[in-house]
Design a protein around this motif. Structure first.
Motif, PDB file in Angstrom:
ATOM      1  N   UNK A 172       0.847  -1.201   0.000  1.00 40.48           N
ATOM      2  CA  UNK A 172       0.000   0.000   0.000  1.00 40.48           C
ATOM      3  C   UNK A 172       0.878   1.245   0.000  1.00 40.48           C
ATOM      4  N   UNK A 173       2.059   1.128   0.621  1.00 42.16           N
ATOM      5  CA  UNK A 173       3.064   2.189   0.551  1.00 42.16           C
ATOM      6  C   UNK A 173       4.377   1.550   0.107  1.00 42.16           C
ATOM      7  N   UNK A 174       5.275   2.370  -0.416  1.00 39.07           N
ATOM      8  CA  UNK A 174       6.583   1.895  -0.855  1.00 39.07           C
ATOM      9  C   UNK A 174       7.480   1.775   0.369  1.00 39.07           C
ATOM     10  N   UNK A 175       7.849   0.533   0.721  1.00 41.08           N
ATOM     11  CA  UNK A 175       8.610   0.303   1.937  1.00 41.08           C
ATOM     12  C   UNK A 175       9.906   1.092   2.013  1.00 41.08           C
ATOM     13  N   UNK A 176      10.613   1.171   0.899  1.00 40.79           N
ATOM     14  CA  UNK A 176      11.882   1.886   0.879  1.00 40.79           C
ATOM     15  C   UNK A 176      11.761   3.383   0.985  1.00 40.79           C
ATOM     16  N   UNK A 177      10.529   3.902   0.922  1.00 40.97           N
ATOM     17  CA  UNK A 177      10.329   5.358   0.973  1.00 40.97           C
ATOM     18  C   UNK A 177      10.089   5.871   2.385  1.00 40.97           C
ATOM     19  N   UNK A 178       9.902   4.970   3.355  1.00 40.00           N
ATOM     20  CA  UNK A 178       9.538   5.390   4.717  1.00 40.00           C
ATOM     21  C   UNK A 178      10.635   6.268   5.314  1.00 40.00           C
ATOM     22  N   UNK A 179      10.219   7.462   5.771  1.00 40.30           N
ATOM     23  CA  UNK A 179      11.160   8.444   6.312  1.00 40.30           C
ATOM     24  C   UNK A 179      10.623   8.985   7.626  1.00 40.30           C
ATOM     25  N   UNK A 180      11.380   8.827   8.710  1.00 39.43           N
ATOM     26  CA  UNK A 180      10.951   9.387   9.999  1.00 39.43           C
ATOM     27  C   UNK A 180      11.039  10.909   9.943  1.00 39.43           C
ATOM     28  N   UNK A 181      10.001  11.564  10.466  1.00 38.24           N
ATOM     29  CA  UNK A 181       9.902  13.013  10.319  1.00 38.24           C
ATOM     30  C   UNK A 181       9.898  13.782  11.639  1.00 38.24           C
ATOM     31  N   UNK A 182       9.252  13.248  12.672  1.00 35.87           N
ATOM     32  CA  UNK A 182       9.096  14.020  13.909  1.00 35.87           C
ATOM     33  C   UNK A 182       8.605  13.136  15.033  1.00 35.87           C
ATOM     34  N   UNK A 183       8.670  13.669  16.249  1.00 38.42           N
ATOM     35  CA  UNK A 183       8.030  13.025  17.382  1.00 38.42           C
ATOM     36  C   UNK A 183       7.359  14.105  18.213  1.00 38.42           C
ATOM     37  N   UNK A 184       6.328  13.713  18.946  1.00 40.13           N
ATOM     38  CA  UNK A 184       5.570  14.684  19.733  1.00 40.13           C
ATOM     39  C   UNK A 184       5.153  14.061  21.058  1.00 40.13           C
ATOM     40  N   UNK A 185       5.157  14.882  22.093  1.00 40.24           N
ATOM     41  CA  UNK A 185       4.780  14.433  23.433  1.00 40.24           C
ATOM     42  C   UNK A 185       3.308  14.709  23.701  1.00 40.24           C
ATOM     43  N   UNK A 186       2.783  14.039  24.716  1.00 38.82           N
ATOM     44  CA  UNK A 186       1.415  14.281  25.176  1.00 38.82           C
ATOM     45  C   UNK A 186       1.440  15.438  26.170  1.00 38.82           C
ATOM     46  N   UNK A 187       0.475  16.348  26.043  1.00 42.83           N
ATOM     47  CA  UNK A 187       0.404  17.492  26.940  1.00 42.83           C
ATOM     48  C   UNK A 187      -0.960  17.642  27.570  1.00 42.83           C
ATOM     49  N   UNK A 188      -1.044  18.563  28.505  1.00 44.55           N
ATOM     50  CA  UNK A 188      -2.289  18.866  29.221  1.00 44.55           C
ATOM     51  C   UNK A 188      -2.665  20.315  28.926  1.00 44.55           C
ATOM     52  N   UNK A 189      -3.947  20.566  28.738  1.00 42.51           N
ATOM     53  CA  UNK A 189      -4.411  21.927  28.435  1.00 42.51           C
ATOM     54  C   UNK A 189      -5.660  22.265  29.236  1.00 42.51           C
ATOM     55  N   UNK A 190      -5.840  23.565  29.429  1.00 44.26           N
ATOM     56  CA  UNK A 190      -7.069  24.103  30.019  1.00 44.26           C
ATOM     57  C   UNK A 190      -7.553  25.233  29.111  1.00 44.26           C
ATOM     58  N   UNK A 191      -8.745  25.695  29.372  1.00 46.47           N
ATOM     59  CA  UNK A 191      -9.258  26.837  28.614  1.00 46.47           C
ATOM     60  C   UNK A 191      -8.419  28.063  28.946  1.00 46.47           C
ATOM     61  N   UNK A 192      -8.116  28.862  27.929  1.00 45.82           N
ATOM     62  CA  UNK A 192      -7.296  30.052  28.147  1.00 45.82           C
ATOM     63  C   UNK A 192      -7.928  30.954  29.202  1.00 45.82           C
ATOM     64  N   UNK A 193      -7.144  31.339  30.203  1.00 41.76           N
ATOM     65  CA  UNK A 193      -7.625  32.175  31.285  1.00 41.76           C
ATOM     66  C   UNK A 193      -7.980  31.405  32.543  1.00 41.76           C
TER      67      UNK A 193
END
Length: 259
Positions: free
Chosen positions: A97-118
């Protein structure tokens, strides 16, 4: 005979001119359909205008949860480039479904916590403080694990491990996909837990910070070219742009890190 030769020469010249004219016509710009997990969409959107200007190609960007994108691809949806977790791309590569040799790692992201502004910022500086903030909240929004979102799956498992799942369930606002922190803006929840890049995409939300390091879970994102891309070269150009040093600067602004 002389007249016939002159006609042949004239026709040959006309064909040469026509050939030159045709060769001067630029190759048509491609329309690149990009399927991306929601957390990485802000990055694709941020570089889209410059990429389109530099290449002439047009991006069509569609996002969903990782699980939903895999289902869509396996159902035969057409696309040119996809951004998913490496784990989700592996079976897609096996099935071509995708070209295996084309796989390129791009980024990582952490989980965060948010509240309504203010709103007051809760203490999440330790695992115990984070648990207390969750239990004190009126309603907690996060991605529905059943939708296949990586942060929702991880959080539901952690709630069980931490022994608070039964106390979270009655107050859980399960979001099937999209921007979880939007539930803060419309007052459906007073605490939202999601990948930081998606929290920053909601103007009315305030990032409190990442969840404690001891329980942090990074999601890695990688890009891959479709096995049936309409224009593989155009898709490859976009993948290279997403992996470039210039895009690394965009990652920081969007709450992500290099892989």
């Amino acid at each position: 005979m002389a007249v016939l030769n002159r006609w042949r020469l004239a026709i040959g010249a006309m064909m040469s001119v026509t050939g030159l004219a045709l060769s001067a016509i630029p190759v048509a710009a491609a329309e690149i359909k990009v399927l991306t997990a929601g957390a990485f969409k802000p990055v694709v959107t941020a570089i889209a205008a410059d990429f389109e200007k530099q290449t002439g190609h047009k991006l069509v960007i569609d996002n969903d949860t990782a699980g939903a994108l895999v289902k869509r691809i396996n159902s035969g949806e057409a696309f040119d480039l996809v951004v998913l977790t490496p784990g989700a791309l592996e079976p897609l590569a096996k099935d071509s479904k995708v070209v295996g040799g084309s796989v390129q790692r791009l980024a990582k992201v952490a989980i965060g916590v948010a509240v309504k502004r203010g709103a007051p910022l809760p203490d999440i500086s330790s695992v115990d403080a984070f648990k207390s903030a969750l239990l004190a909240a009126r309603a907690v929004a996060y991605i529905d694990p059943a939708a296949g979102g990586s942060s929702g799956i991880y959080l539901s498992q952690w709630f069980e491990k931490a022994g608070i799942a039964d106390r979270i369930k009655p107050k859980a606002v399960l979001v099937p996909g999209g921007l979880v922190a939007q539930r803060l803006v419309n007052d459906q929840a007073d605490l939202a837990i999601h990948q930081i890049s998606e929290i920053l995409a909601v103007p009315g939300a305030q990032l409190v910070g990442p969840i404690p390091a001891e329980i942090q879970n990074y999601t890695v994102y990688a890009g891959a070219i479709s096995g049936n891309a309409r224009d593989a070269e155009a898709a490859r150009a976009l993948l290279a742009a997403l992996a470039s040093a210039k895009t690394r600067e965009v990652l920081k602004d969007k709450g992500m890190e290099g892989p």
